[in-house]
Design a protein around this motif. Structure first.
Motif: not given
Length: 215
Positions: A15-20, A149-151
């Motif tokens: 999940x951190x990699x997705x945010x990155x 969905x908000x992300x």
């Protein structure tokens, strides 16, 4: 489908990699306008990750949703929504005077599903899927889908119509994914509906935005 024994640390790192990756979109696509290099790099990097994970943990592809056994069932579930979305795009585009239908939509309809599948993998499988399976997290399916969905919508800032459209689509896709876990159908529809949305409601030309510098 049985849930594989994935360590919580791995889920959090994913999940951190997705945010990155999302942060990279704002930097490389929106600020530096390196759209094609970013898309190709993101697809290659995440493709390599999928390949390595499959080698180390056979069966994880099906768990993530790279499967065909339920393709027809998920297609029948998504198709009415997709047709309704196309009709809505046409009506909104006509009302706003933002229709921008050119031959450029044809290559986008062919290529966008590839990028759409990557996006579904990141924001649905690795975000909603991991939140749903993460031990100690008691958010509930509805809240997990809304957060994902908000992300998804926030990544398309500052384009209001695009944020709204991707949020609505991601809510529907999120519930479908958590029920059926099929990324292929969602990726195809993400690409097709995204292309139609760009050329009708938003009035933008993603073909020129991505490939314009090469022409």
């Amino acid at each position: 489908m049985p849930t594989p024994a994935i360590p919580p640390r791995t889920r959090l790192l994913e999940m951190a990699a997705v945010l990155l990756t999302a942060a990279g979109k704002f930097l490389f696509m929106d600020y530096l306008h390196w759209r094609l290099p970013f898309i190709l790099t993101a697809m290659a990097a995440w493709g390599l990750y999928v390949f390595v994970r499959q080698r180390r943990r056979p069966g994880i592809l099906a768990y993530w949703g790279f499967r065909t056994d339920n393709f027809g069932r998920v297609l029948r579930l998504v198709l009415p929504f997709g047709l309704g979305a196309v009709a809505a795009c046409a009506l909104i585009g006509t009302y706003r005077g933002s229709l921008n239908l050119t031959w450029h939509i044809l290559p986008i309809l062919l290529l966008y599903p590839l990028w759409g599948t990557v996006q579904q993998f990141l924001l649905i499988a690795l975000t909603a899927g991991n939140l749903h399976e993460l031990p100690g997290i008691q958010l509930g399916r509805v809240l997990i889908v809304l957060l994902s969905a908000a992300l998804f919508g926030a990544i398309h800032y500052p384009f209001g119509w695009l944020m709204l459209g991707t949020f609505v689509l991601a809510v529907f896709y999120g519930f479908v994914y958590l029920k059926e876990r099929n990324l292929y159908v969602l990726g195809i529809f993400h690409g097709w509906l995204g292309a139609i949305f760009f050329y009708t409601v938003v009035g933008r030309d993603p073909f020129m935005e991505v490939f314009g510098r090469l022409l």
